[in-house]
Write an enzyme that holds these catalytic residues in place. Structure first.
Site, mmCIF file in Angstrom:
data_model
loop_
_atom_site.group_PDB
_atom_site.id
_atom_site.type_symbol
_atom_site.label_atom_id
_atom_site.label_comp_id
_atom_site.label_asym_id
_atom_site.label_seq_id
_atom_site.Cartn_x
_atom_site.Cartn_y
_atom_site.Cartn_z
ATOM 1 N N GLY A 29 -3.334 -10.737 4.553
ATOM 2 C CA GLY A 29 -2.296 -11.787 3.094
ATOM 3 C C GLY A 29 -2.924 -11.207 2.146
ATOM 4 N N HIS A 32 1.520 -8.866 -1.149
ATOM 5 C CA HIS A 32 3.131 -7.725 -1.863
ATOM 6 C C HIS A 32 3.921 -6.855 -1.356
ATOM 7 C CE1 HIS A 32 1.281 -4.239 -0.440
ATOM 8 N NE2 HIS A 32 -0.741 -4.997 -0.718
ATOM 9 N N HIS A 35 3.181 -5.143 1.830
ATOM 10 C CA HIS A 35 3.759 -6.084 2.900
ATOM 11 C C HIS A 35 5.060 -7.044 3.251
ATOM 12 C CE1 HIS A 35 -0.046 -7.659 1.759
ATOM 13 N NE2 HIS A 35 -1.058 -7.051 3.002
ATOM 14 N N GLN A 59 -14.713 -5.820 9.232
ATOM 15 C CA GLN A 59 -14.782 -4.657 7.975
ATOM 16 C C GLN A 59 -15.048 -4.470 6.827
ATOM 17 O OE1 GLN A 59 -10.301 -5.117 8.979
ATOM 18 N NE2 GLN A 59 -9.813 -4.977 6.951
ATOM 19 N N GLY A 145 0.503 -0.122 6.971
ATOM 20 C CA GLY A 145 0.796 1.143 5.570
ATOM 21 C C GLY A 145 0.702 2.305 5.488
ATOM 22 N N ASP A 148 -2.967 3.335 3.508
ATOM 23 C CA ASP A 148 -4.295 3.372 4.305
ATOM 24 C C ASP A 148 -3.795 4.801 5.176
ATOM 25 O OD1 ASP A 148 -5.728 1.781 2.767
ATOM 26 O OD2 ASP A 148 -4.151 -0.069 3.776
ATOM 27 N N SER A 183 -1.270 -2.659 -3.660
ATOM 28 C CA SER A 183 -2.975 -3.375 -3.122
ATOM 29 C C SER A 183 -3.249 -4.680 -3.467
ATOM 30 C CB SER A 183 -3.226 -2.425 -3.883
ATOM 31 O OG SER A 183 -5.490 -3.293 -3.003
#
Ligand code: PAF
Length: 268
Positions: A29, A32, A35, A59, A145, A148, A183
């Site tokens: 969520g 930006h 996403h 995580q 993405g 990462d 991010s």
């Protein structure tokens, strides 16, 4: 767009659609444009788009920013709807990790370097939630993405090692006009910190340029970062994540930022 909170409900809704191409965009969520680029790629290439919105507690390490992680579900729902998402899966932590949950996926070598040194349990949490989402949605393709890059490499390894039948589609990093990679955590940067943070993409570009000229990208990027007293460099490294990449992580105030660029890899 249908908002679904329960695993069983999502599985039943997707059951008749499995002959067609299903795309999954896993997210935490706070959307930006990065996403939205994932959602657009999925919309273009798939018959059905499922977006998961789940801030995965496993995580985050104990001292990390789970509580502080940006949340804005109402806005995310609107953006997902506008991008033509068919199903938004937004389960509770109990739906994903019910009492008694105790089985985890433990990625090894790839998960122990770089991010794994600083966040030792991070990729275990990522691999576990991704495998669960893959099993719940059974997508033909899942979108991640390239910002990462190590996560992407861990997921590609997971798919290969566990014989999962899906394709992993990387989507290029989206940057603001000033070069900062988008991010969700950027919202925590004050205007002054944001200026400091720009040293990160600048240093990576200088490193990539040095590499093209036969120099050492790590030494160059590290030197550029050391000129910015407002940040702490955590690592700068070259790794082969679907080709050579120059990666770095820095801390600016309370915000941790990671970024990477591709290297040509011809002169090293
Ligand atoms: O990249 C993220 O947002 C998360 O790590 C992911 C892949 C959604 C798993 O929680």
């Amino acid at each position: 767009m249908k908002v679904v909170r329960a695993k069983d409900e999502l599985c039943s809704a997707l059951e008749p659609l499995h002959g067609s191409r299903i795309g999954l965009v896993p997210t935490m969520g706070a959307f930006h444009d990065g996403h939205l680029a994932l959602l657009r790629a999925a919309r273009k290439e798939c018959d059905t788009v499922v977006c998961s919105l789940f801030i995965n507690p496993t995580q985050f390490g104990q001292s990390e920013d789970l509580e502080r992680y940006p949340r804005n579900e109402a806005r995310d729902l609107e953006l997902a709807r506008a991008e033509g998402v068919d199903f938004l899966f937004a389960p509770s932590p109990e739906e994903i990790y019910p009492p008694g949950f105790e089985t985890r996926v433990e990625p090894e070598r790839l998960a122990l370097e770089l991010e794994g040194v600083i966040r030792p349990t991070h990729f275990r949490g990522v691999a576990t939630i991704c495998l669960k989402l893959f099993n719940i949605v059974r997508p033909n393709v899942a979108y991640f993405g390239a910002k990462d890059a190590q996560q992407l490499a861990v997921i590609e390894r997971l798919v290969l090692d566990l014989d999962l039948e899906l394709e992993i589609r990387p989507v290029e990093t989206v940057r603001d006009d000033d070069g900062l990679a988008l991010s969700s955590r950027n919202v925590h940067l004050s205007p002054a910190e944001r200026k400091v943070a720009l040293a990160l993409p600048r240093a990576l570009e200088l490193g990539a340029e040095a590499e093209r000229d036969g120099g050492d990208p790590v030494v160059t990027a590290r030197a550029a970062l050391s000129e910015e007293p407002g940040l702490k460099t955590q690592y700068v490294a070259v790794a082969d994540y679907a080709g050579p990449r120059l990666l770095a992580a820095v801390q600016v105030g309370k915000t941790r930022l990671i970024d990477n660029v591709t290297l040509e890899g011809t002169k090293r």
